[in-house]
Design an enzyme around this catalytic site. Structure first.
Site, PDB file in Angstrom:
ATOM      1  N   THR A   1       0.820  -1.207   0.000  1.00  0.00           N
ATOM      2  CA  THR A   1       0.000   0.000   0.000  1.00  0.00           C
ATOM      3  C   THR A   1       0.858   1.262   0.000  1.00  0.00           C
ATOM      4  O   THR A   1       2.014   1.234   0.442  1.00  0.00           O
ATOM      5  CB  THR A   1      -0.890  -0.007   1.265  1.00  0.00           C
ATOM      6  N   ASP A   2       0.248   2.375  -0.432  1.00  0.00           N
ATOM      7  CA  ASP A   2       0.951   3.665  -0.350  1.00  0.00           C
ATOM      8  C   ASP A   2       1.075   4.157   1.098  1.00  0.00           C
ATOM      9  O   ASP A   2       1.849   5.068   1.373  1.00  0.00           O
ATOM     10  CB  ASP A   2       0.260   4.725  -1.232  1.00  0.00           C
ATOM     11  N   GLU A   3       0.298   3.538   2.012  1.00  0.00           N
ATOM     12  CA  GLU A   3       0.316   4.045   3.395  1.00  0.00           C
ATOM     13  C   GLU A   3       1.668   3.818   4.075  1.00  0.00           C
ATOM     14  O   GLU A   3       1.958   4.456   5.094  1.00  0.00           O
ATOM     15  CB  GLU A   3      -0.811   3.407   4.218  1.00  0.00           C
TER      16      GLU A   3
ATOM     17  N   TYR B   1      -1.608  -0.371  11.084  1.00  0.00           N
ATOM     18  CA  TYR B   1      -1.794  -1.061   9.798  1.00  0.00           C
ATOM     19  C   TYR B   1      -0.619  -0.770   8.867  1.00  0.00           C
ATOM     20  O   TYR B   1       0.012  -1.683   8.317  1.00  0.00           O
ATOM     21  CB  TYR B   1      -3.116  -0.619   9.140  1.00  0.00           C
TER      22      TYR B   1
ATOM     23  N   LYS C   1       2.286  -3.314   7.328  1.00  0.00           N
ATOM     24  CA  LYS C   1       2.532  -3.522   5.893  1.00  0.00           C
ATOM     25  C   LYS C   1       3.996  -3.179   5.558  1.00  0.00           C
ATOM     26  O   LYS C   1       4.635  -3.856   4.753  1.00  0.00           O
ATOM     27  CB  LYS C   1       1.577  -2.672   5.052  1.00  0.00           C
TER      28      LYS C   1
HETATM   29  P1  NAD Z   1      -9.775  -7.099   2.521  1.00  0.00           P
HETATM   30  O1  NAD Z   1      -9.738  -6.822   3.984  1.00  0.00           O
HETATM   31  O2  NAD Z   1     -11.010  -6.787   1.752  1.00  0.00           O
HETATM   32  O3  NAD Z   1      -9.448  -8.645   2.251  1.00  0.00           O
HETATM   33  C1  NAD Z   1      -8.435  -9.331   2.936  1.00  0.00           C
HETATM   34  C2  NAD Z   1      -8.646 -10.827   2.712  1.00  0.00           C
HETATM   35  O4  NAD Z   1      -7.579 -11.526   3.381  1.00  0.00           O
HETATM   36  C3  NAD Z   1      -9.948 -11.356   3.297  1.00  0.00           C
HETATM   37  O5  NAD Z   1     -10.582 -12.215   2.376  1.00  0.00           O
HETATM   38  C4  NAD Z   1      -9.505 -12.128   4.537  1.00  0.00           C
HETATM   39  O6  NAD Z   1     -10.369 -13.207   4.870  1.00  0.00           O
HETATM   40  C5  NAD Z   1      -8.129 -12.607   4.108  1.00  0.00           C
HETATM   41  N1  NAD Z   1      -7.239 -12.866   5.255  1.00  0.00           N
HETATM   42  C6  NAD Z   1      -6.997 -12.056   6.319  1.00  0.00           C
HETATM   43  N2  NAD Z   1      -6.150 -12.648   7.171  1.00  0.00           N
HETATM   44  C7  NAD Z   1      -5.808 -13.842   6.616  1.00  0.00           C
HETATM   45  C8  NAD Z   1      -4.947 -14.903   7.012  1.00  0.00           C
HETATM   46  N3  NAD Z   1      -4.268 -14.850   8.166  1.00  0.00           N
HETATM   47  N4  NAD Z   1      -4.846 -15.973   6.212  1.00  0.00           N
HETATM   48  C9  NAD Z   1      -5.546 -16.042   5.036  1.00  0.00           C
HETATM   49  N5  NAD Z   1      -6.385 -15.085   4.634  1.00  0.00           N
HETATM   50  C10 NAD Z   1      -6.515 -14.000   5.402  1.00  0.00           C
HETATM   51  O7  NAD Z   1      -8.518  -6.351   1.918  1.00  0.00           O
HETATM   52  P2  NAD Z   1      -8.346  -5.642   0.499  1.00  0.00           P
HETATM   53  O8  NAD Z   1      -8.839  -4.260   0.587  1.00  0.00           O
HETATM   54  O9  NAD Z   1      -8.852  -6.551  -0.546  1.00  0.00           O
HETATM   55  O10 NAD Z   1      -6.743  -5.573   0.420  1.00  0.00           O
HETATM   56  C11 NAD Z   1      -6.002  -6.654  -0.131  1.00  0.00           C
HETATM   57  C12 NAD Z   1      -4.526  -6.330  -0.053  1.00  0.00           C
HETATM   58  O11 NAD Z   1      -4.257  -5.147  -0.792  1.00  0.00           O
HETATM   59  C13 NAD Z   1      -4.013  -6.068   1.368  1.00  0.00           C
HETATM   60  O12 NAD Z   1      -2.732  -6.629   1.476  1.00  0.00           O
HETATM   61  C14 NAD Z   1      -3.957  -4.553   1.465  1.00  0.00           C
HETATM   62  O13 NAD Z   1      -2.966  -4.151   2.367  1.00  0.00           O
HETATM   63  C15 NAD Z   1      -3.599  -4.187   0.038  1.00  0.00           C
HETATM   64  N6  NAD Z   1      -4.070  -2.860  -0.403  1.00  0.00           N
HETATM   65  C16 NAD Z   1      -5.372  -2.489  -0.242  1.00  0.00           C
HETATM   66  C17 NAD Z   1      -5.818  -1.249  -0.723  1.00  0.00           C
HETATM   67  C18 NAD Z   1      -7.263  -0.801  -0.586  1.00  0.00           C
HETATM   68  O14 NAD Z   1      -7.579   0.347  -0.927  1.00  0.00           O
HETATM   69  N7  NAD Z   1      -8.188  -1.653  -0.136  1.00  0.00           N
HETATM   70  C19 NAD Z   1      -4.906  -0.382  -1.343  1.00  0.00           C
HETATM   71  C20 NAD Z   1      -3.563  -0.786  -1.486  1.00  0.00           C
HETATM   72  C21 NAD Z   1      -3.167  -2.038  -1.025  1.00  0.00           C
HETATM   73  O1  TDX Z   2     -16.302   6.771   8.173  1.00  0.00           O
HETATM   74  C1  TDX Z   2     -15.260   7.204   7.649  1.00  0.00           C
HETATM   75  N1  TDX Z   2     -15.088   8.560   7.526  1.00  0.00           N
HETATM   76  C2  TDX Z   2     -13.958   9.105   6.977  1.00  0.00           C
HETATM   77  O2  TDX Z   2     -13.851  10.344   6.892  1.00  0.00           O
HETATM   78  C3  TDX Z   2     -14.208   6.333   7.198  1.00  0.00           C
HETATM   79  C4  TDX Z   2     -14.341   4.842   7.333  1.00  0.00           C
HETATM   80  C5  TDX Z   2     -13.080   6.903   6.660  1.00  0.00           C
HETATM   81  N2  TDX Z   2     -12.958   8.257   6.561  1.00  0.00           N
HETATM   82  C6  TDX Z   2     -11.735   8.826   5.954  1.00  0.00           C
HETATM   83  C7  TDX Z   2     -10.434   8.255   6.455  1.00  0.00           C
HETATM   84  C8  TDX Z   2      -9.541   8.329   5.226  1.00  0.00           C
HETATM   85  O3  TDX Z   2      -8.944   9.605   5.118  1.00  0.00           O
HETATM   86  O4  TDX Z   2     -11.796   8.485   4.568  1.00  0.00           O
HETATM   87  C9  TDX Z   2     -10.507   8.146   4.055  1.00  0.00           C
HETATM   88  C10 TDX Z   2     -10.550   6.728   3.515  1.00  0.00           C
HETATM   89  O5  TDX Z   2     -10.703   5.863   4.634  1.00  0.00           O
HETATM   90  P1  TDX Z   2     -10.742   4.267   4.470  1.00  0.00           P
HETATM   91  O6  TDX Z   2     -11.779   3.895   3.479  1.00  0.00           O
HETATM   92  O7  TDX Z   2     -10.803   3.671   5.841  1.00  0.00           O
HETATM   93  O8  TDX Z   2      -9.331   3.985   3.764  1.00  0.00           O
HETATM   94  P2  TDX Z   2      -7.838   4.341   4.197  1.00  0.00           P
HETATM   95  O9  TDX Z   2      -7.700   4.506   5.650  1.00  0.00           O
HETATM   96  O10 TDX Z   2      -7.378   5.488   3.325  1.00  0.00           O
HETATM   97  O11 TDX Z   2      -7.089   2.982   3.748  1.00  0.00           O
HETATM   98  C11 TDX Z   2      -7.432   2.312   2.523  1.00  0.00           C
HETATM   99  O12 TDX Z   2      -6.520   2.634   1.501  1.00  0.00           O
HETATM  100  C12 TDX Z   2      -5.209   2.131   1.612  1.00  0.00           C
HETATM  101  C13 TDX Z   2      -7.478   0.809   2.744  1.00  0.00           C
HETATM  102  O13 TDX Z   2      -8.383   0.508   3.794  1.00  0.00           O
HETATM  103  C14 TDX Z   2      -6.110   0.259   3.040  1.00  0.00           C
HETATM  104  O14 TDX Z   2      -6.158  -1.152   3.152  1.00  0.00           O
HETATM  105  C15 TDX Z   2      -5.193   0.640   1.900  1.00  0.00           C
HETATM  106  O15 TDX Z   2      -3.878   0.222   2.169  1.00  0.00           O
END
Ligand code: NAD
Ligand code: TDX
Length: 354
Positions: free
Chosen positions: A133-135, A159, A163
């Site tokens: 992730t970019d975080e 988190y 990562k």
């Molecule tokens: P998500 O939370 O929707 O899905 C995570 C999945 O991993 C789930 O299906 C969960 O059951 C599984 N999981 C969790 N712990 C596990 C374990 N110990 N063993 C096996 N499976 C397990 O997450 P997402 O948003 O789909 O993100 C997927 C990946 O991409 C993550 O690594 C996250 O850090 C990265 N990522 C997410 C975003 C975003 O915006 N959502 C952005 C950049 C990177």
């Molecule tokens: O109720 C809310 N109100 C609000 O203002 C929630 C849930 C979030 N927010 C804000 C927090 C963040 O600035 O919105 C922005 C986006 O929040 P999230 O959807 O929780 O995402 P973020 O924290 O940015 O992280 C997501 O992007 C990077 C994913 O959850 C991560 O897994 C990924 O790595």
């Protein structure tokens, strides 16, 4: 060609599996523990396909993971399994350390042993893509810069720190053991099957129920949004054509403040599902997230130049598709919310109005 995808029942993992099954003739093994965030319903379009296999396994369980590798003999590993919600990591970091750091370490060890036992020909083709992730880069604040592949790590939340730790392990396994890894760091995704604790789906569902739309703090934090199917395409491109040992930043060049995103959602809902009062009246400022990063922004120049990847979806078209998908899939939302869904830090409960 067989892919092993960890976390394939999650938001991005399920998009990756749909992409592979629908666009190639490859086989896919989905390894997922099915935490509160993992839902097999998200794979209903592809799960009856004979090229798709599911293994309900925790990546921390080395013995079972060895068996999965031995049984399925994958050529590619796409590692997405993680605890992914920042607010949950603030409430309880333990699972984040266990899955994101220890789980990645165990998976690297299992993959390394498997890779060393492969024939020379198959070993040369094996790839391990770690999805990050970019975080990990931390807060850009209000400076104009964007994150490059060389940006120093400075994670803010548990988190992001977990990562970052995983990314370091993956790169060390390349340098020390030669494991053919590639790392991607992507910005915020949105789209279908997004678990409704994340901001965009949470706002859509709260709006439809007439509940407050909780913007943290002043709502002026900036995130760089990418449609999930564009991310899935990027991951497939990187694992097939990326250079071993390299890192690729992935992002949509689409910076928006949270307030802008919520206003855009309200406009779409006012058009597509009008109610008596505009959805804008539901916007509520609530207490800020502790340690909340002000701004993220990805420079995707390297993946664009070297691999020819570009996002296909604009924010306007992607957000409209997303809202329409949620309006048409409320039964999926109800199913995943009912499933073991702990209502912690959803922004609608337990937060003071600022
Ligand atoms: P998500 O939370 O929707 O899905 C995570 C999945 O991993 C789930 O299906 C969960 O059951 C599984 N999981 C969790 N712990 C596990 C374990 N110990 N063993 C096996 N499976 C397990 O997450 P997402 O948003 O789909 O993100 C997927 C990946 O991409 C993550 O690594 C996250 O850090 C990265 N990522 C997410 C975003 C975003 O915006 N959502 C952005 C950049 C990177
Ligand atoms: O109720 C809310 N109100 C609000 O203002 C929630 C849930 C979030 N927010 C804000 C927090 C963040 O600035 O919105 C922005 C986006 O929040 P999230 O959807 O929780 O995402 P973020 O924290 O940015 O992280 C997501 O992007 C990077 C994913 O959850 C991560 O897994 C990924 O790595």
């Amino acid at each position: 060609m067989k892919y092993l995808v960890t976390g394939g029942a999650g938001f991005i993992g399920s998009a990756v599996i749909r992409h592979i099954i629908l666009n190639t003739d490859c086989q896919v093994v989905n390894v997922d523990k099915l935490t509160y965030a993992g839902h097999l319903e998200s794979l209903r379009d592809v799960s009856s396909e004979p090229r798709y296999f599911f293994e309900e396994v925790d990546i921390c369980d080395e013995d079972k993971m060895h068996q999965v590798f031995r049984c399925h003999q994958p050529d590619r590993v796409l590692h997405l399994a993680a605890e992914s919600h920042v607010d949950r990591s603030i409430d309880g970091p333990k699972n984040f350390i266990e899955t994101n750091i220890v789980g990645t370490y165990r998976l690297l060890e299992v993959a390394r042993r498997y890779w060393m036992e492969m024939s020379r020909e198959r070993r040369n083709c094996f790839r391990f893509l770690h999805v990050s992730t970019d975080e990990v880069f931390g807060d850009l604040g209000n400076v104009k810069a964007r994150f490059s592949e060389e940006t120093r790590y400075a994670p803010s939340s548990p988190y992001a720190a977990s990562k970052a730790g995983a990314d370091h392990l993956v790169r060390a396994w390349r340098r020390t053991f030669g494991l053919p890894v590639i790392v991607t760091n992507c910005s915020n995704n949105y789209g279908p099957y997004h678990f409704p604790e994340k901001m965009i789906p949470l706002m859509i569902l709260n709006a439809l129920e007439g509940k407050p739309l909780p913007l943290y703090g002043n709502g002026l934090q900036v995130r760089d949004w990418l449609y999930v199917e564009d991310h899935a395409r990027a991951l497939c491109k990187v694992i097939e054509h990326g250079m071993v040992g390299e890192t690729y930043n992935v992002g949509g060049c689409c910076e928006k403040t949270n307030a802008e995103v919520v206003r855009a959602l309200c406009n779409l809902l006012d058009e597509l599902q009008p109610r008596e009062k505009s959805y804008h009246t539901l916007i509520t400022h609530v207490a800020d997230r502790p340690g909340h990063d002000q701004r993220y922004a990805i420079d995707p120049g390297k993946i664009s130049r070297e691999l020819g990847w570009e996002p296909m979806e604009s924010f306007e078209t992607g957000l409209r598709k997303t809202v329409i998908w949620f309006l048409n899939n409320l039964s999926w939302c109800r199913q995943v919310q009912a499933h073991n869904y702990q209502r912690t830090r959803l922004g609608t409960t337990g937060r003071e109005v600022a």
